[in-house]
Design an enzyme around this catalytic site. Structure first.
Site, PDB file in Angstrom:
ATOM      1  CG  ASN A  32     -15.235  -6.388   3.172  1.00 51.23           C
ATOM      2  OD1 ASN A  32     -14.987  -4.853   2.920  1.00 51.23           O
ATOM      3  ND2 ASN A  32     -14.740  -7.024   4.008  1.00 51.23           N
ATOM      4  CE1 TYR A 141      -0.856  -1.764   4.221  1.00 51.81           C
ATOM      5  CE2 TYR A 141       0.923   0.150   4.599  1.00 51.81           C
ATOM      6  CZ  TYR A 141      -0.191  -0.508   3.898  1.00 51.81           C
ATOM      7  OH  TYR A 141      -0.619   0.288   2.625  1.00 51.81           O
ATOM      8  CG  PHE A 169       5.172   7.249   1.866  1.00 52.29           C
ATOM      9  CD1 PHE A 169       5.281   6.360   2.754  1.00 52.29           C
ATOM     10  CD2 PHE A 169       6.443   7.592   1.383  1.00 52.29           C
ATOM     11  CE1 PHE A 169       6.110   5.700   3.302  1.00 52.29           C
ATOM     12  CE2 PHE A 169       7.549   6.733   1.669  1.00 52.29           C
ATOM     13  CZ  PHE A 169       7.502   5.863   2.696  1.00 52.29           C
TER      14      PHE A 169
END
Ligand SMILES: NC(=O)c1ccc[n+]([C@@H]2O[C@H](COP(=O)([O-])OP(=O)(O)OC[C@H]3O[C@@H](n4cnc5c(N)ncnc54)[C@H](O)[C@@H]3O)[C@@H](O)[C@H]2O)c1
Length: 331
Positions: A32, A141, A169
């Site tokens: 998007n 998250y 990470f």
């Protein structure tokens, strides 16, 4: 293979798309452009501007392009922001991922590669962190990624979905054409390089009294190219079953290592200012990668910090304003 890459206009998704295409795959990018860049999408990929929050948009993309597999990069991914805005993560990240999974199953697409995170491990008992470590997400998250992993676990049982979860990470470095351009930029290497480019005065070092060799935090940096290869190897292995891997470089680098190496590569003094520790920053975070090396033969091609930073530096010098589309990329 035809692969749908959600978030293929973003940092990791765009480089993985580039690698997939160079290895002969067809790619449909679904993004998007909330954070990504149209110019980052490989010219040979089909680009669909769409939002995972609108289920009909992802369903239409899958129904018209009929991919055989999906790599799912599209997500909000700021740990700090997730502590301020937990619903953006607990609600939107998870709903968007579930919309994707549901649309896939409605069209009989049953291969899924998930960008997961080592933020699943907030209180690791052993370092480097292996797949056996107990999952304790470090933020909303991380929790949203665990929910995605659990959804895949159940969809395998109920619908025969096969999946790979890759937990990493810090993606870092660049390919020749594509690099890191986040808004806001919160990752250490691009911030350090912004100082070298004269776009910021100094870099702040948050804490130099950690129990690490030089007192600064140690993190795991994995070159974007090696990360892309791991996604492709995991995809190819799905015919032999679902799998979950922690994915790391095998060695950690401290904040001071990063700054020193960047000084050497850029020739810039890169002034560093000491600042107090930030809440929630663990001293050391390094992911193990023995399992993916053993099972898939994954080998990082650029494990050294010099390679990682010099590829990033080459890209940032060539593109000092990144993709230079700030206004359009936010729409
Ligand atoms: N960058 C890292 O170091 C790192 C580390 C661990 C895990 N990850 C995970 O890897 C993935 C990719 O990270 P990145 O750094 O490339 O992020 P990014 O922000 O550069 O890319 C994400 C892309 O997804 C798109 N997107 C977001 N929401 C969307 C939606 N609702 N519909 C369609 N597209 C949407 C964005 O426009 C963007 O292009 C993320 O899932 C992230 O959680 C990243």
């Amino acid at each position: 293979m035809k692969i749908l890459v959600t978030g293929g206009a973003g940092y990791i998704g765009s480089v993985t798309t580039e690698q997939l295409i160079s290895q002969g795959h067809d790619v449909v990018v679904f993004d998007n452009l909330y954070q990504g860049h149209r110019a980052a999408v490989h010219p040979k990929a089909i680009f669909v501007k769409g939002d995972l929050a609108i289920k009909s948009e992802i369903a239409a993309a899958i129904s018209s392009h009929r991919p055989e597999a999906v790599m799912h990069f599209a997500a909000y991914s700021l740990v700090g922001e997730s502590m301020q805005k937990p619903f953006k993560y607990l609600h939107e990240n998870t709903t968007n991922g579930l919309n994707l999974m549901e649309a896939m199953l409605e069209h009989d697409v049953k291969k899924f590669i998930l960008s997961s995170t080592a933020n699943l491990f907030d209180k690791p008992e052993r370092m480097p962190i292996s797949e056996d470590e107990r999952i304790i997400p470090g933020s909303p998250y991380g929790e949203s990624k665990q929910i995605m992993e659990r959804a895949l676990h159940w969809l395998e049982k109920t619908h025969g979905m096969t999946y790979a979860c890759l937990r990493y990470f810090n993606a870092a470095g660049a390919s020749t054409e594509r690099g890191e351009d986040h808004t806001p930029e919160l990752h250490l290497i691009p911030l350090v390089l912004q100082v070298a480019l004269g776009q910021r005065q100094h870099i702040s070092v948050f804490g130099d009294d950690y129990p690490t060799p030089d007192g600064t935090c140690v993190r795991d940096y994995i070159h974007i190219y090696d990360l892309a290869q791991a996604h492709i190897l995991a995809l190819e292995a799905l015919d032999n079953g679902s799998r979950t891997y922690n994915l790391g470089n095998g060695q950690g680098f401290s904040v001071k290592d990063v700054i020193e190496t960047a000084r050497k590569i850029t020739g810039h003094a890169i002034p560093a200012h000491m600042a107090p520790r930030r809440a929630g920053d663990p001293a050391t975070l390094v992911a193990a990668s023995d399992k993916i090396r053993r099972e898939l033969g994954w080998q990082p091609r650029f494990p050294g910090l010099e390679d990682i930073i010099s590829t990033a530096w080459t890209w940032h010098q060539k593109n000092p304003k990144g993709y230079d589309d700030r206004t359009s990329s936010q729409g």
